[in-house]
Design a protein around this motif. Structure first.
Motif, PDB file in Angstrom:
ATOM      1  N   ASN A 148     -62.845  48.484 -38.694  1.00 53.85           N
ATOM      2  CA  ASN A 148     -63.836  48.641 -39.560  1.00 53.85           C
ATOM      3  C   ASN A 148     -64.213  47.292 -40.204  1.00 53.85           C
ATOM      4  OD1 ASN A 148     -64.852  49.794 -42.545  1.00 53.85           O
ATOM      5  ND2 ASN A 148     -65.513  50.917 -40.944  1.00 53.85           N
ATOM      6  N   GLU A 149     -63.094  46.569 -40.530  1.00 55.26           N
ATOM      7  CA  GLU A 149     -63.488  45.250 -41.056  1.00 55.26           C
ATOM      8  C   GLU A 149     -63.976  44.479 -40.158  1.00 55.26           C
ATOM      9  OE1 GLU A 149     -59.496  45.418 -44.243  1.00 55.26           O
ATOM     10  OE2 GLU A 149     -59.354  44.305 -42.378  1.00 55.26           O
TER      11      GLU A 149
ATOM     12  N   GLU B 127     -68.392  51.486 -45.060  1.00 59.19           N
ATOM     13  CA  GLU B 127     -67.437  50.253 -45.104  1.00 59.19           C
ATOM     14  C   GLU B 127     -66.191  50.696 -45.687  1.00 59.19           C
ATOM     15  OE1 GLU B 127     -69.030  46.684 -46.510  1.00 59.19           O
ATOM     16  OE2 GLU B 127     -70.924  46.677 -45.124  1.00 59.19           O
TER      17      GLU B 127
ATOM     18  N   GLY C 161     -66.507  45.211 -38.255  1.00 58.16           N
ATOM     19  CA  GLY C 161     -67.878  45.674 -38.259  1.00 58.16           C
ATOM     20  C   GLY C 161     -67.888  46.640 -37.204  1.00 58.16           C
TER      21      GLY C 161
END
Length: 736
Positions: free
Chosen positions: A514-515, A584, A517
Motif C-alpha cells: 500500500n505504501e 492509503e 501505491g
C-alpha cells in the motif's frame, strides 16, 4: 408439627426467590425498582457525591437514587429473613442442646399456678428471650452483610473496569489515530469507536457516554470529553482525555498527538500485564495454601478428633461437599474477574448487536422514527447504542422499549442465526466442530447421561443403593464429556494460534504494497501468492470473496467471523474502519502489525510466567491425593473398630480403648475422602486452566487429567479388608 409452623419460612423463601429472579426478568426488575423507590422515598434520598461517582464509574447502569432505594429494600428484606430464620435457629438450638430448663415452669409459677391466667402459664420468658435474641442477632447480621455487599459491589466493579480500560488503551488509541488520520471528524471517530464496544471493551463504553451527550443533549465536543475525564475510573484514561481536551482546544496536530500517545501506552501495556501476572501469582500461592493444603490439614485434623473424642463425620462431609467446592468456585469467579482484561474479544451478543446496528442503518427509517424519546432521569434515549450505559439508567427499567422495526430486525436476525448455525453444523460438522468446540457437548452429554441411566439399575440391585458403583458411572461419564471437549478445544486453539502468529507478516506485506501505491484490492491479490503458513487458505478465501463481488470490508468481516480470535477481530475492525476514511492505510497497517506482534509477545510471556504456577497446582494436588489415598487405603481400614473390640478378637485386644469408630463409620469416612479427592481434582484443574489460559475452557484438559489420575489411583490401589470382607470395592466399567 403443623404446617402453619413453616408459613413464615415459606414467605421468606418466596421473597428471596423473587428478588433472586428479578435480574433475569425485566418485569420483576422494573416492579422491584418501583416498589423500592416508592417505599423508601427516592426523591428524599440524601446525596453522597463519593458513592454517586463510584456508582457511575462502576458502569452498573442504575441511577444513584434508584440504587440507594434498592439497597434499602434488600437490606430490609435481609433483616426480615434473618429475623425469621433466627427464630427457627433458636428452636433448633433448644432441641439440639436439650435445654429442658427453658421450657420447664419455674417453682414460683408452680406455687401460684392456680391463681394465674392460662395465657401466662403458656408464656415462657426464658424461651421467648432466647428466640428474640437469636432473631435480632440473625436479622442484624444479615442486614449488615447485605448493606455492606451492596456498597462494596460498585467499588469492586469500578476497579475491574479500571483494569479493563487500561488494558484496552493501546489498541483503542491506535483505532482513534487510524480514523482521525484519514480525515474523519473526531465526533465521528468517537461514534465509530462506541459502535465497536465488543472489540474495545470498557474504553469504548466510556466513549459511548460522550457520544450520547453530544447526540442527545447537544453538548459540544470539548465539554463532552472533559466530562468523560471526570467520570472515568481509570487514571490513565483520565490523563489521556485531559491531554486530548487541551489538544482540541489549542488546535494542535491531533494525529501527531495520538501517535505519541499510542507509543506511550503500548509500552505501558507490558507494565499492566506484569501487574496482572503478579496478582495471579499471589492468587496461586493463596489458593495452594488455603484451598489445597488448608483443606487437607483441616480434614485430617477432624478425622483424628473423630477417632479419639467423638463423631466428626458430619463436619468432614460439610467441608467436602460444601466448603471445598464453594472456596474453589470463589477462586474461579475471582480469577475470571481479574483476567478479564486479558480476554478482550467479542462474544456472540456483541456480534449480534453490531450486525443489528448495521442492519438498522441500511433500512429506511419509518415515519416519526427519527426522533427518539429521552429518559427523564438523563438516561439514554430509546434505541440508541448507549442504552444501559454506565451513568444512565437502562430505559427498559422504566418501561421504555425499542422501536418496532428494531425489535423485528432483532427477531429476524436471531432466527436467521439459529437456522444458519444448525445448517452449518449439519452440512460441515467437522469444520463447525472446530469453529465452535461447544457443539461437541450436544453429542457427548446425551451419551454420558444415557450411560449413567443404563448403570443405575446395577447400582440399585439388591434393594440397596451402591454409592460406589454409581460413582464409577458418574466419573466415567464426566471423563468422557470433559476429555472429548478438551481434545476438540485444544486442536481448535492450536489452529487459531498458528493463524494469529501469521497475522503480523500479512499486515506488514499489505503495508509495504500500500505504501508503494498498490490499491488495497490488488494488495490482497499479491499477498495471497506468497507463503503465509496457516493463513494461506484464509487469504485465498478473502480473495475469492472479492472476486465474486464482495467488497474488501465484507471479505474481511467474513474472515473475522470464521476465525473469531481477539487479535484478528481487532485487526479487522481497525482495517475496515480505516478504509472507510481513506484508501492509503499503509501507516495503519504498520500500527496493526506492531500491535499484533506486541499482543503475541505478551501472550507468550504470560504463558511462560503462569506455567510455573500450573506446575505448583499439579504438585499440590498430587500431595493432596497421596495424603487422601493414604488415609483412605492405609489408616482408616487398619483402625480397630468398636465392633472388633467388643467381639474380643485377639488381634485387637491390645488396641487402645479411646477409639470412637465402628465399621459403618469406616465406610462413610472412606467414601467421603474418595469424593474429596474427586472434587479437588476437577476444581483444581479448572483453577489451573484459568490461571494459565484465562478461561474455564482451558481448564478442561487439566481437570480431565487430574480426575483420571484420581480415579486410577483409587481403582488400582490394593483394597484392604475391613472386618473380613472387602469394603467399598470399585468395579471398573470403562465402557469408552
Amino acid at each position: 408439627m403443623a404446617v402453619t409452623t413453616y408459613i413464615p419460612l415459606i414467605v421468606v423463601v418466596v421473597t428471596l426467590a423473587v428478588l433472586a429472579l428479578a435480574p433475569f426478568s425485566r418485569t420483576l426488575e422494573r416492579d422491584t425498582k418501583r416498589l423500592a423507590y416508592t417505599a423508601f422515598g427516592g426523591r428524599t434520598v440524601p446525596d453522597n457525591e463519593q458513592r454517586e461517582r463510584t456508582l457511575r464509574a462502576a458502569g452498573i447502569g442504575t441511577p444513584y437514587r434508584v440504587y440507594v432505594t434498592q439497597t434499602y429494600l434488600y437490606t430490609a428484606v435481609a433483616a426480615f429473613s434473618g429475623a425469621v430464620l433466627g427464630v427457627y435457629l433458636g428452636g433448633f438450638l433448644v432441641e439440639l442442646l436439650d435445654l429442658n430448663t427453658l421450657t420447664a415452669p419455674s417453682p414460683v409459677i408452680s406455687d401460684v399456678a392456680s391463681s394465674l391466667p392460662d395465657f401466662l402459664l403458656a408464656f415462657n420468658a426464658k424461651l421467648f428471650a432466647l428466640l428474640v435474641g437469636t432473631s435480632l442477632l440473625m436479622g442484624t447480621i444479615a442486614a449488615t452483610i447485605v448493606y455492606a455487599i451492596r456498597w462494596t459491589i460498585p467499588s469492586v466493579r469500578a476497579t475491574t473496569r479500571e483494569r479493563q480500560i487500561d488494558a484496552s488503551l493501546p489498541r483503542m488509541v491506535a483505532f482513534i489515530y487510524a480514523q482521525s488520520r484519514g480525515g474523519m471528524a473526531f465526533p465521528d471517530v468517537m461514534r465509530s469507536l462506541s459502535n465497536n464496544r465488543g472489540v474495545f471493551g470498557a474504553g469504548a463504553e466510556e466513549m459511548a457516554v460522550g457520544v450520547r451527550n453530544i447526540d442527545v443533549f447537544g453538548q459540544d465536543l470539548v465539554s463532552a470529553v472533559r466530562d468523560l475525564s471526570r467520570r472515568t475510573p481509570s487514571q490513565q484514561f483520565q490523563k489521556f482525555l485531559e491531554n486530548l481536551t487541551s489538544v482540541l482546544q489549542s488546535g494542535r496536530n491531533l494525529s501527531a498527538f495520538l501517535a505519541d500517545e499510542y507509543e506511550r501506552y503500548r509500552e505501558q501495556a507490558e507494565e499492566q500485564q506484569e501487574e496482572i501476572l503478579e496478582l495471579l501469582a499471589t492468587t496461586a500461592e493463596v489458593y495452594v495454601t488455603t484451598v489445597v493444603a488448608g483443606m487437607l490439614f483441616l480434614i485430617t485434623i477432624l478425622l483424628v478428633i473423630g477417632l479419639t473424642s467423638g463423631d466428626t463425620l458430619v463436619l468432614v462431609q460439610l467441608i467436602t461437599y460444601v466448603v471445598l467446592p464453594a472456596t474453589n468456585l470463589l477462586f474461579i469467579a475471582y480469577l475470571s474477574e481479574i483476567t478479564q482484561p486479558l480476554r478482550a474479544s467479542r462474544d456472540e451478543s456483541d456480534i449480534e448487536r453490531d450486525e443489528l446496528n448495521a442492519l438498522n442503518q441500511r433500512l429506511p427509517r419509518e415515519a416519526g422514527e427519527g426522533e427518539q424519546p429521552t429518559a427523564p432521569d438523563g438516561g439514554s434515549p430509546v434505541g440508541h447504542a448507549s442504552s444501559g450505559t454506565p451513568d444512565g439508567g437502562a430505559p427498559a427499567d422504566y418501561g421504555w422499549a425499542e422501536s418496532p422495526r428494531s425489535k423485528a430486525n432483532r427477531d429476524r436476525l436471531r432466527a436467521y442465526k439459529r437456522v444458519k448455525r444448525v445448517r452449518s453444523a449439519l452440512t460441515s460438522p467437522v469444520e463447525s466442530l472446530f469453529n465452535q468446540p461447544e457443539l461437541i457437548l450436544f453429542v457427548s452429554v446425551p451419551i454420558a447421561v444415557g450411560f449413567v441411566l443404563a448403570q443405575l439399575p446395577g447400582a440399585l440391585e439388591g434393594g440397596t443403593f451402591d454409592a460406589r458403583a454409581f460413582d464409577d458411572a458418574l466419573i466415567q461419564a464426566a471423563l468422557f464429556v470433559m476429555s472429548t471437549f478438551a481434545v476438540v478445544y485444544e486442536v481448535a486453539q492450536q489452529r487459531l494460534q498458528r493463524l494469529e502468529s501469521a497475522i503480523p507478516d500479512m499486515l506488514e506485506r499489505l503495508a509495504s504494497l500500500n505504501e508503494a501505491g498498490v490499491a488495497v484490492v490488488s494488495s490482497f491479490d499479491r499477498v495471497r501468492r506468497s507463503d503465509l503458513g496457516e493463513l494461506n487458505a484464509e487469504v485465498d478465501r478473502i480473495w475469492r470473496d472479492i472476486k465474486w463481488g464482495a467488497t474488501v470490508e465484507q471479505a474481511l468481516n467474513r474472515f473475522e467471523r470464521r476465525v473469531q480470535t481477539p487479535s484478528v477481530t481487532r485487526t479487522v475492525t481497525l482495517l475496515t474502519n480505516s478504509m472507510r476514511a481513506s484508501n492509503e492505510i499503509g501507516p495503519v497497517l504498520r500500527i496493526a502489525s506492531e500491535q499484533a506482534r506486541a499482543d503475541q509477545r505478551l501472550k507468550r510471556k504470560r504463558k511462560q510466567e503462569m506455567f510455573t504456577y500450573i506446575i505448583v497446582i499439579y504438585v499440590s494436588f498430587l500431595v493432596f491425593l497421596v495424603v487422601i489415598g493414604a488415609i483412605d487405603r492405609v489408616l482408616i481400614p487398619n483402625l480397630p473398630t468398636q465392633d472388633a473390640l467388643t467381639g474380643g478378637s485377639s488381634a485387637v485386644q491390645s488396641a487402645p480403648s479411646f477409639l470412637q469408630i465402628n465399621s459403618e463409620k469406616v465406610d462413610q469416612y472412606r467414601l467421603t475422602f474418595f469424593h474429596a479427592g474427586l472434587i479437588q481434582a476437577m476444581l483444581s484443574g479448572l483453577v489451573g486452566g484459568q490461571m494459565g489460559g484465562g478461561s474455564i475452557k482451558d481448564g478442561m484438559k487439566h481437570a480431565s487429567i487430574m480426575l483420571l489420575i484420581t480415579y486410577l489411583v483409587f481403582v488400582f490401589l490394593p483394597q484392604p479388608d475391613v472386618g473380613g470382607a472387602t469394603a467399598g470395592m470399585l468395579v471398573p466399567l470403562l465402557p469408552f
